[in-house]
Scaffold this motif. Structure first.
Motif, PDB file in Angstrom:
ATOM      1  N   LYS A  91       0.795  -1.227   0.000  1.00 25.77           N
ATOM      2  CA  LYS A  91       0.000   0.000   0.000  1.00 25.77           C
ATOM      3  C   LYS A  91       0.829   1.281   0.000  1.00 25.77           C
ATOM      4  O   LYS A  91       0.573   2.189  -0.784  1.00 25.77           O
ATOM      5  CB  LYS A  91      -0.941   0.003   1.214  1.00 25.77           C
ATOM      6  CG  LYS A  91      -1.733  -1.284   1.420  1.00 25.77           C
ATOM      7  CD  LYS A  91      -2.600  -1.637   0.234  1.00 25.77           C
ATOM      8  CE  LYS A  91      -3.424  -2.894   0.509  1.00 25.77           C
ATOM      9  NZ  LYS A  91      -4.210  -3.298  -0.677  1.00 25.77           N
ATOM     10  N   GLU A  93       3.787   3.905  -0.691  1.00 29.28           N
ATOM     11  CA  GLU A  93       4.557   4.067  -1.929  1.00 29.28           C
ATOM     12  C   GLU A  93       5.943   3.459  -1.767  1.00 29.28           C
ATOM     13  O   GLU A  93       6.627   3.671  -0.770  1.00 29.28           O
ATOM     14  CB  GLU A  93       4.653   5.548  -2.285  1.00 29.28           C
ATOM     15  CG  GLU A  93       5.218   5.790  -3.669  1.00 29.28           C
ATOM     16  CD  GLU A  93       4.982   7.215  -4.144  1.00 29.28           C
ATOM     17  OE1 GLU A  93       5.932   7.806  -4.701  1.00 29.28           O
ATOM     18  OE2 GLU A  93       3.870   7.747  -3.940  1.00 29.28           O
ATOM     19  N   ARG A  94       6.375   2.703  -2.797  1.00 28.31           N
ATOM     20  CA  ARG A  94       7.613   1.934  -2.687  1.00 28.31           C
ATOM     21  C   ARG A  94       8.765   2.581  -3.447  1.00 28.31           C
ATOM     22  O   ARG A  94       8.574   3.264  -4.444  1.00 28.31           O
ATOM     23  CB  ARG A  94       7.410   0.516  -3.226  1.00 28.31           C
ATOM     24  CG  ARG A  94       6.615  -0.379  -2.281  1.00 28.31           C
ATOM     25  CD  ARG A  94       6.443  -1.767  -2.873  1.00 28.31           C
ATOM     26  NE  ARG A  94       7.710  -2.432  -3.093  1.00 28.31           N
ATOM     27  CZ  ARG A  94       8.368  -3.124  -2.163  1.00 28.31           C
ATOM     28  NH1 ARG A  94       7.877  -3.218  -0.930  1.00 28.31           N
ATOM     29  NH2 ARG A  94       9.513  -3.711  -2.456  1.00 28.31           N
ATOM     30  N   LYS A  95       9.977   2.291  -2.956  1.00 30.08           N
ATOM     31  CA  LYS A  95      11.201   2.644  -3.658  1.00 30.08           C
ATOM     32  C   LYS A  95      11.569   1.487  -4.591  1.00 30.08           C
ATOM     33  O   LYS A  95      11.178   0.343  -4.350  1.00 30.08           O
ATOM     34  CB  LYS A  95      12.343   2.860  -2.657  1.00 30.08           C
ATOM     35  CG  LYS A  95      12.039   3.855  -1.557  1.00 30.08           C
ATOM     36  CD  LYS A  95      13.147   3.838  -0.516  1.00 30.08           C
ATOM     37  CE  LYS A  95      12.814   4.718   0.677  1.00 30.08           C
ATOM     38  NZ  LYS A  95      13.830   4.618   1.749  1.00 30.08           N
ATOM     39  N   TYR A 108      10.047   1.469   1.591  1.00 30.53           N
ATOM     40  CA  TYR A 108       8.884   2.360   1.533  1.00 30.53           C
ATOM     41  C   TYR A 108       9.243   3.820   1.774  1.00 30.53           C
ATOM     42  O   TYR A 108      10.105   4.141   2.603  1.00 30.53           O
ATOM     43  CB  TYR A 108       7.845   1.949   2.583  1.00 30.53           C
ATOM     44  CG  TYR A 108       7.214   0.611   2.323  1.00 30.53           C
ATOM     45  CD1 TYR A 108       6.278   0.444   1.302  1.00 30.53           C
ATOM     46  CD2 TYR A 108       7.551  -0.495   3.093  1.00 30.53           C
ATOM     47  CE1 TYR A 108       5.693  -0.786   1.059  1.00 30.53           C
ATOM     48  CE2 TYR A 108       6.970  -1.730   2.855  1.00 30.53           C
ATOM     49  CZ  TYR A 108       6.046  -1.872   1.838  1.00 30.53           C
ATOM     50  OH  TYR A 108       5.480  -3.098   1.592  1.00 30.53           O
ATOM     51  N   ARG A 111       4.674   7.766   2.655  1.00 27.62           N
ATOM     52  CA  ARG A 111       3.468   8.346   2.055  1.00 27.62           C
ATOM     53  C   ARG A 111       2.591   7.257   1.439  1.00 27.62           C
ATOM     54  O   ARG A 111       3.094   6.290   0.867  1.00 27.62           O
ATOM     55  CB  ARG A 111       3.815   9.414   1.022  1.00 27.62           C
ATOM     56  CG  ARG A 111       4.735   8.982  -0.096  1.00 27.62           C
ATOM     57  CD  ARG A 111       4.959  10.149  -1.068  1.00 27.62           C
ATOM     58  NE  ARG A 111       5.813   9.790  -2.182  1.00 27.62           N
ATOM     59  CZ  ARG A 111       7.081  10.167  -2.314  1.00 27.62           C
ATOM     60  NH1 ARG A 111       7.651  10.895  -1.375  1.00 27.62           N
ATOM     61  NH2 ARG A 111       7.792   9.820  -3.378  1.00 27.62           N
ATOM     62  N   PHE A 112       1.289   7.452   1.586  1.00 30.23           N
ATOM     63  CA  PHE A 112       0.278   6.582   0.998  1.00 30.23           C
ATOM     64  C   PHE A 112      -0.597   7.425   0.092  1.00 30.23           C
ATOM     65  O   PHE A 112      -1.170   8.426   0.531  1.00 30.23           O
ATOM     66  CB  PHE A 112      -0.567   5.927   2.100  1.00 30.23           C
ATOM     67  CG  PHE A 112      -1.780   5.202   1.580  1.00 30.23           C
ATOM     68  CD1 PHE A 112      -1.653   4.143   0.691  1.00 30.23           C
ATOM     69  CD2 PHE A 112      -3.055   5.586   1.975  1.00 30.23           C
ATOM     70  CE1 PHE A 112      -2.773   3.468   0.211  1.00 30.23           C
ATOM     71  CE2 PHE A 112      -4.175   4.929   1.501  1.00 30.23           C
ATOM     72  CZ  PHE A 112      -4.038   3.865   0.615  1.00 30.23           C
ATOM     73  N   ARG A 113      -0.704   7.025  -1.147  1.00 30.71           N
ATOM     74  CA  ARG A 113      -1.428   7.840  -2.121  1.00 30.71           C
ATOM     75  C   ARG A 113      -2.911   7.533  -2.105  1.00 30.71           C
ATOM     76  O   ARG A 113      -3.320   6.378  -2.221  1.00 30.71           O
ATOM     77  CB  ARG A 113      -0.867   7.606  -3.518  1.00 30.71           C
ATOM     78  CG  ARG A 113      -1.489   8.520  -4.566  1.00 30.71           C
ATOM     79  CD  ARG A 113      -0.742   8.466  -5.875  1.00 30.71           C
ATOM     80  NE  ARG A 113      -1.272   9.418  -6.838  1.00 30.71           N
ATOM     81  CZ  ARG A 113      -0.723   9.668  -8.024  1.00 30.71           C
ATOM     82  NH1 ARG A 113       0.383   9.038  -8.380  1.00 30.71           N
ATOM     83  NH2 ARG A 113      -1.278  10.545  -8.836  1.00 30.71           N
ATOM     84  N   TYR A 118      -1.857  12.668  -0.508  1.00 34.33           N
ATOM     85  CA  TYR A 118      -0.944  11.730   0.146  1.00 34.33           C
ATOM     86  C   TYR A 118      -1.162  11.795   1.654  1.00 34.33           C
ATOM     87  O   TYR A 118      -1.366  12.879   2.214  1.00 34.33           O
ATOM     88  CB  TYR A 118       0.514  12.065  -0.157  1.00 34.33           C
ATOM     89  CG  TYR A 118       0.961  11.690  -1.549  1.00 34.33           C
ATOM     90  CD1 TYR A 118       1.399  10.397  -1.840  1.00 34.33           C
ATOM     91  CD2 TYR A 118       0.952  12.627  -2.576  1.00 34.33           C
ATOM     92  CE1 TYR A 118       1.812  10.045  -3.121  1.00 34.33           C
ATOM     93  CE2 TYR A 118       1.365  12.298  -3.858  1.00 34.33           C
ATOM     94  CZ  TYR A 118       1.795  10.991  -4.119  1.00 34.33           C
ATOM     95  OH  TYR A 118       2.196  10.657  -5.386  1.00 34.33           O
ATOM     96  N   GLU A 319       1.643   0.416   6.974  1.00 33.92           N
ATOM     97  CA  GLU A 319       1.454  -0.544   5.879  1.00 33.92           C
ATOM     98  C   GLU A 319       0.591  -1.719   6.326  1.00 33.92           C
ATOM     99  O   GLU A 319      -0.342  -2.137   5.628  1.00 33.92           O
ATOM    100  CB  GLU A 319       2.830  -1.035   5.403  1.00 33.92           C
ATOM    101  CG  GLU A 319       2.787  -2.165   4.389  1.00 33.92           C
ATOM    102  CD  GLU A 319       2.322  -1.735   3.016  1.00 33.92           C
ATOM    103  OE1 GLU A 319       1.950  -2.612   2.217  1.00 33.92           O
ATOM    104  OE2 GLU A 319       2.330  -0.516   2.727  1.00 33.92           O
TER     105      GLU A 319
END
Length: 347
Positions: A91, A93-95, A108, A111-113, A118, A319
């Motif tokens: 969930k 945002e991933r690198k 990670y 931030r969650f979009r 965000y 997450e």
């Protein structure tokens, strides 16, 4: 005849007198009552009912666990054969690469979009946390404290989804957060093996790769050494390795073992010393043994296996909260919509 009628009336009156038209409540003897049940015909005190805080978002059912429908969605087969489903599972945002070569890998961003908005991990925890029972939240926090990305698991070319499921279950139980799958046979059926994983795939970070070369290049860029499990003259005992160093454990196909390509590209070969007549373990058993020893060695050297810092722990907790059930995502989205209407700084 008259005597017969008199006898009948007398019998009926006796029967009616024995029937209680207003029966009293029936109580079981104390010796027959269940020890954990509330006594029959007694009032239930409001102090004995567990409640949870009411959340401002209405018309969202705060489910404590997944519904049977949810449990049937993210099976290992579905995840391993559909790249989009793997991305959907995670969930925050991933690198996709190491930002600083010297920094320990953590996948990670904070931030969650939610559409155009965000949310930070702190906001996710504050908004989604109240839908969980305190016991559940404490368990998730305890799991996060014992999680690490410093040791990860790679399964290469496994054909039996039951074995894949078993390795996932062991990884989750031992505190490994990251697992990688290389060239999994998409034609195999998995659903009958779901009980093997016990839903562990829901709480892991799963990445899929088409070849060992592709997988190993990314893992090495993240700072991992690649240790393939292989019985050979050049193999190092797992008991002689320093598991405090970031390491990817690679296990191979049930019949052929590790592929020649993976053996050539790996940094070292490792093996489990065998004391009996047989010279190999079942692949899921071997993976479990190596992972367990890695965790024990790290605990001895470092004091504990879990090594996330405060910020990383907060992000991973967010997450997990978002993965908990569909209600969590709906609540986060509702909050993001309200946040968009409020004046203030944006991420």
């Amino acid at each position: 005849m008259s005597a017969c009628k008199t006898l009948i009336r007398t019998s009926l009156s006796i029967i009616q007198s024995k029937i209680d038209l207003n029966p009293k409540p029936f109580f079981l003897p104390l010796s027959l009552r269940p020890l954990t049940s509330v006594p029959l015909c007694s009032r239930v005190s409001s102090s004995r009912i567990r409640t949870r805080p009411f959340l401002a978002v209405q018309e969202v059912a705060p489910l404590e666990d997944e519904s049977p429908e949810d449990l049937g969605k993210d099976t290992v087969e579905q995840l391993l054969t559909h790249q989009d489903d793997v991305a959907r599972l995670m969930k925050m945002e991933r690198k996709y690469g190491m930002e600083l070569p010297s920094k320990r890998w953590f996948p990670y961003f904070d931030r969650f979009r939610c559409g155009s908005e965000y949310l930070r991990s702190r906001e996710v925890i504050e908004v989604v946390g109240p839908i969980l029972m305190e016991e559940r939240k404490e368990r998730l926090k305890r799991v996060v404290r014992n999680r690490s990305y410093s040791v990860c698991l790679v399964v290469e070319g496994l054909c039996d989804f039951g074995n894949v499921s078993a390795t996932f279950r062991s990884a989750d139980a031992l505190g490994l957060q990251s697992v990688h799958v290389v060239s999994c046979d998409s034609l195999k059926r998995y659903r009958e093996h779901r009980h093997v994983s016990m839903g562990a795939e829901k709480w892991l970070d799963i990445e899929l790769w088409n070849s060992p070369k592709e997988c190993f290049e990314v893992l090495k860029s993240r700072g991992y050494q690649i240790a393939t499990t292989h019985v050979g003259m050049d193999a190092v005992s797992i008991y002689d390795m320093d598991w405090s160093r970031p390491t990817a454990i690679v296990v191979g196909n049930e019949n052929r073992g590790i592929s020649d390509e993976a053996l050539e590209l790996s940094d070292l070969h490792c093996s489990i010393p065998m004391k009996g007549m047989v010279d190999s373990f079942n692949v899921s058993v071997a993976a479990g043994i190596v992972m367990h020893h890695a965790v024990c060695d790290r605990t001895t050297r470092l004091g504990c296996h879990g090594d996330l810092n405060e910020e990383e722990s907060q992000i991973l907790l967010a997450e997990f909260l978002l993965r908990h059930n569909n209600s969590a995502i709906r609540i986060a989205n509702e909050y993001a919509k309200r946040k968009a209407t409020m004046p203030g700084p944006r991420l």
